[in-house]
Design a protein around this motif. Structure first.
Motif, PDB file in Angstrom:
ATOM      1  N   SER A  11      31.973  55.053  11.969  1.00 27.52           N
ATOM      2  CA  SER A  11      31.610  53.674  11.661  1.00 27.52           C
ATOM      3  C   SER A  11      31.764  52.774  12.883  1.00 27.52           C
ATOM      4  O   SER A  11      30.877  51.973  13.199  1.00 27.52           O
ATOM      5  CB  SER A  11      32.489  53.173  10.515  1.00 27.52           C
ATOM      6  N   TYR A  12      32.862  52.921  13.582  1.00 27.23           N
ATOM      7  CA  TYR A  12      33.149  52.113  14.763  1.00 27.23           C
ATOM      8  C   TYR A  12      32.107  52.333  15.862  1.00 27.23           C
ATOM      9  O   TYR A  12      31.551  51.376  16.406  1.00 27.23           O
ATOM     10  CB  TYR A  12      34.549  52.469  15.270  1.00 27.23           C
ATOM     11  N   ASN A  14      29.049  53.716  15.669  1.00 27.82           N
ATOM     12  CA  ASN A  14      27.700  53.297  15.280  1.00 27.82           C
ATOM     13  C   ASN A  14      27.553  51.776  15.297  1.00 27.82           C
ATOM     14  O   ASN A  14      26.507  51.257  15.692  1.00 27.82           O
ATOM     15  CB  ASN A  14      27.305  53.886  13.932  1.00 27.82           C
ATOM     16  N   LEU A  15      28.598  51.056  14.916  1.00 28.01           N
ATOM     17  CA  LEU A  15      28.555  49.593  14.990  1.00 28.01           C
ATOM     18  C   LEU A  15      28.407  49.137  16.442  1.00 28.01           C
ATOM     19  O   LEU A  15      27.563  48.284  16.753  1.00 28.01           O
ATOM     20  CB  LEU A  15      29.820  48.995  14.382  1.00 28.01           C
ATOM     21  N   GLN A  55      22.213  56.298  17.458  1.00 27.31           N
ATOM     22  CA  GLN A  55      23.307  56.342  16.486  1.00 27.31           C
ATOM     23  C   GLN A  55      23.646  57.774  16.145  1.00 27.31           C
ATOM     24  O   GLN A  55      22.867  58.676  16.421  1.00 27.31           O
ATOM     25  CB  GLN A  55      22.966  55.553  15.222  1.00 27.31           C
TER      26      GLN A  55
END
Length: 57
Positions: A11-12, A14-15, A55
């Motif tokens: 998550s980190y 890709n953000l 991503q």
């Protein structure tokens, strides 16, 4: 700080890729991260970097 848990790391990263960096190489260089370590850790949960989409998918 970069998360150690693979799901949180996904998550980190890709953000960061979506909002701030044009490539995984740029992210790793700017944040002084080990690209191979990130790739290996996320491969462990079956996610792989897609350069066209910028991503992990």
């Amino acid at each position: 700080m970069v998360p150690k848990d693979p799901a949180m790391l996904l998550s980190y990263v890709n953000l960061k890729l979506r909002d701030f960096y044009g490539s995984l190489d740029a992210l790793c260089e700017d944040m002084d991260l080990d690209k191979a370590e990130i790739v290996d850790k996320l491969a462990g949960i079956d996610y792989h970097y897609d350069g066209e989409r910028n991503q992990f998918v």
